[in-house]
Design an enzyme around this catalytic site. Sequence first.
Site, PDB file in Angstrom:
ATOM      1  N   THR A 214      -1.844  -3.151  -4.249  1.00  0.00           N
ATOM      2  CA  THR A 214      -2.111  -4.491  -4.813  1.00  0.00           C
ATOM      3  C   THR A 214      -2.236  -5.274  -3.766  1.00  0.00           C
ATOM      4  OG1 THR A 214       0.152  -4.742  -5.205  1.00  0.00           O
ATOM      5  CG2 THR A 214      -0.824  -4.124  -7.438  1.00  0.00           C
ATOM      6  N   ARG A 215      -3.113  -6.186  -3.555  1.00  0.00           N
ATOM      7  CA  ARG A 215      -3.259  -7.329  -2.636  1.00  0.00           C
ATOM      8  C   ARG A 215      -3.741  -8.897  -2.540  1.00  0.00           C
ATOM      9  NH1 ARG A 215      -6.612  -3.230  -2.221  1.00  0.00           N
ATOM     10  NH2 ARG A 215      -9.133  -3.863  -2.191  1.00  0.00           N
TER      11      ARG A 215
ATOM     12  N   HIS B 278      -1.615   7.040  -4.750  1.00  0.00           N
ATOM     13  CA  HIS B 278      -2.453   6.195  -4.330  1.00  0.00           C
ATOM     14  C   HIS B 278      -1.828   4.846  -5.223  1.00  0.00           C
ATOM     15  CE1 HIS B 278      -5.234   2.759  -3.141  1.00  0.00           C
ATOM     16  NE2 HIS B 278      -4.680   2.864  -2.010  1.00  0.00           N
TER      17      HIS B 278
ATOM     18  N   HIS C 240       2.118  12.343  -0.267  1.00  0.00           N
ATOM     19  CA  HIS C 240       2.150  13.493  -1.110  1.00  0.00           C
ATOM     20  C   HIS C 240       3.339  14.246  -1.117  1.00  0.00           C
ATOM     21  CE1 HIS C 240      -1.949  12.857   1.108  1.00  0.00           C
ATOM     22  NE2 HIS C 240      -1.423  12.054   2.117  1.00  0.00           N
TER      23      HIS C 240
ATOM     24  N   HIS D 147     -20.684  13.450   0.338  1.00  0.00           N
ATOM     25  CA  HIS D 147     -20.531  14.096   1.724  1.00  0.00           C
ATOM     26  C   HIS D 147     -19.595  15.580   0.927  1.00  0.00           C
ATOM     27  CE1 HIS D 147     -16.985  13.544   3.605  1.00  0.00           C
ATOM     28  NE2 HIS D 147     -17.058  14.810   3.760  1.00  0.00           N
TER      29      HIS D 147
ATOM     30  N   SER E 111       1.273  -1.427   0.389  1.00  0.00           N
ATOM     31  CA  SER E 111      -0.068   0.237  -0.039  1.00  0.00           C
ATOM     32  C   SER E 111       0.408   1.313   0.320  1.00  0.00           C
ATOM     33  CB  SER E 111      -0.856  -0.130   1.502  1.00  0.00           C
ATOM     34  OG  SER E 111      -1.451   1.114   1.516  1.00  0.00           O
TER      35      SER E 111
ATOM     36  N   ASN F  61      -1.235  -2.479  12.361  1.00  0.00           N
ATOM     37  CA  ASN F  61      -0.338  -1.211  13.502  1.00  0.00           C
ATOM     38  C   ASN F  61      -1.467   0.089  12.765  1.00  0.00           C
ATOM     39  OD1 ASN F  61       1.518   0.832  13.408  1.00  0.00           O
ATOM     40  ND2 ASN F  61       2.886  -0.479  14.906  1.00  0.00           N
TER      41      ASN F  61
END
Length: 288
Positions: free
Chosen positions: A127-128, A124, A114, A188, A110, A273
């Site tokens: 992959t998993r 961003h 910035h 929102h 992940s 974590n």
Amino acid sequence: MGCPMDNQRRQAAAWFRELRDRITFAFEALEDRGPGDAPEGRFVVTPTERANDGGGGLMSVMRDGRVFEKVGVNWSEVHGTLSPAAQKSMAARGVPGIADDPRFWASGISLVAHMQNPHAPAVHMNTRMFWTPGAWWFGGGADLNPCIEYADDTAHFHATMRAACDPFDPEYYPRFKTWADEYFFIPHRGRARGVGGIFYDDLNTQDWDADFAFTRSVGEAFLPAFLPLADAHMAQPFTNEDKDQQLIHRGLYAEYNLVYDRGTKFGLETGHNADAVLMSLPPMAKWV
């Protein structure tokens, strides 16, 4: 854990770790040629462990560099038992067998970057692979989050993502682009958090090798998609108004990740974590 797909899980975890190594190396090399006389940024690598069950990973964070204001590149391999909330959520998604057996294994990479220069886009990528006794699947993607959009940057990023998808299925890119547009929308605020990219989840075509190859293609497309944009803008002059615009846009990013992001919720619910889970948050943001 001594259960089926041990070999495939080892392959996936090792590849995610290798991708993490390649990206951190490339980002430090970008820092070496970055603008200014400040020290080049370097990753601080911290091993992580889950509070519950087993596994952990590596949290790699660079702060206050020449190019990156904050970037995290995390790798993890975790296993154990899903919390009741996570189990219920996956059962609602139709994951086979999860309502009766909450065991799981997951590994992935992940990344969130910035940038110092507001003309350089935030980005961003993840992959998993996820496994439960009744199912396995891949997920991930990459999306670009500029505060000051450049049409050529957006076109380059999307063209590179398309090139990663097309050899596997010509329907993947349009399908996963639409998925990203919908997934990274902030209800929102009534707007997307960036200019999109691709996003996919629950990918299981019943051909593990093909799905793993596709996921590798997505991961390997990240550096060619993003590095030229960072390189082009890292020394571009900017104003105080540009920086202010960047900080306001980061507020959108923080709102999305804290309120809607499924990965954030899963990481916190399964006891990983907290600093690693929340490394995606920007170092500074602003609300008006």
